[in-house]
Design an enzyme around this catalytic site. Sequence first.
Site, short mmCIF file in Angstrom:
data_model
loop_
_atom_site.label_atom_id
_atom_site.label_comp_id
_atom_site.label_asym_id
_atom_site.label_seq_id
_atom_site.Cartn_x
_atom_site.Cartn_y
_atom_site.Cartn_z
CG HIS A 168 -4.14 -6.82 -0.71
ND1 HIS A 168 -3.61 -6.14 0.35
CD2 HIS A 168 -3.16 -6.84 -1.65
CE1 HIS A 168 -2.37 -5.77 0.08
NE2 HIS A 168 -2.08 -6.19 -1.14
CG HIS B 141 -2.11 -0.85 1.13
ND1 HIS B 141 -3.28 -0.46 0.51
CD2 HIS B 141 -2.33 -2.11 1.60
CE1 HIS B 141 -4.18 -1.44 0.60
NE2 HIS B 141 -3.63 -2.44 1.25
CD GLU C 103 -4.95 -9.04 3.41
OE1 GLU C 103 -4.47 -9.00 4.56
OE2 GLU C 103 -4.84 -8.10 2.59
CG ASP D 78 -7.08 -3.22 1.44
OD1 ASP D 78 -6.46 -4.07 0.77
OD2 ASP D 78 -6.62 -2.73 2.48
#
Length: 240
Positions: free
Chosen positions: A220, A140, A217, A147
């Site tokens: 993500h 990030h 995830e 996300d």
Amino acid sequence: MRQAIQRIGFCALAVAAFVLPARASPLPAGFVRLADIDPSIRQDIRYAGSDDFLHRKVSGYDAPVCILTLQAAQALAGLQKAIVAKGLTLVVFDCYRPARAVADMGEWTREGGPPDPQWYPKVKRGDLIAKGYVGELSTHSRGSTIDVAIAPVGSTAAPKPACGAVDANTLDFGTGFDCFDPMSETAHRPLGDEAAANRKLLVDVMRAGGFKNYAREWWHFTLTNEPFARQRFDFPITAE
């Protein structure tokens, strides 16, 4: 203003390997606020408030605003245009994350504590890094990771997830955002048919825009051809 931002972004592409200053005008060259590119994309930036796994604001999040590289923001805008035609919208929970925020999360895990039924129901707080749920570094911080989930446009309340962020208006993905549990792995099984179909939809939509999923995830994604793949940033997230 939008044309000026785009010109900055195009210049940044030509000097991607050059070390950029921490602050240059309102944002470093090559970065934009998503709302300036596509205000229709819903923003639910959790780390700017207390409704997150730390139960407090995270360092560096001075506003609930999504900031991304120009390339990532434009790619999202293209995807939004395609899914809005189907009565859907993207919902972003986190975008660019300052390096100081990553460090803050790491320090927080070291304070220790028991599992949290909403966010990490089966893992002790001090084990979140070792188990891979909280990173000591984060993609990030490079500015092209998001996300994200999908919601119906004008949706009504849906059942709240048992784990993770409570956003009642998204499609059913089996868990909420930031559920630190094996259930959040994109290909986790068993999973309800609707949740499995929605995860596949999200992956397919994002792949069409040049984003790749992080398998642990479902929410993500990172832009495959990100402009700052070897660079991390630490400027704070501000509204202007």
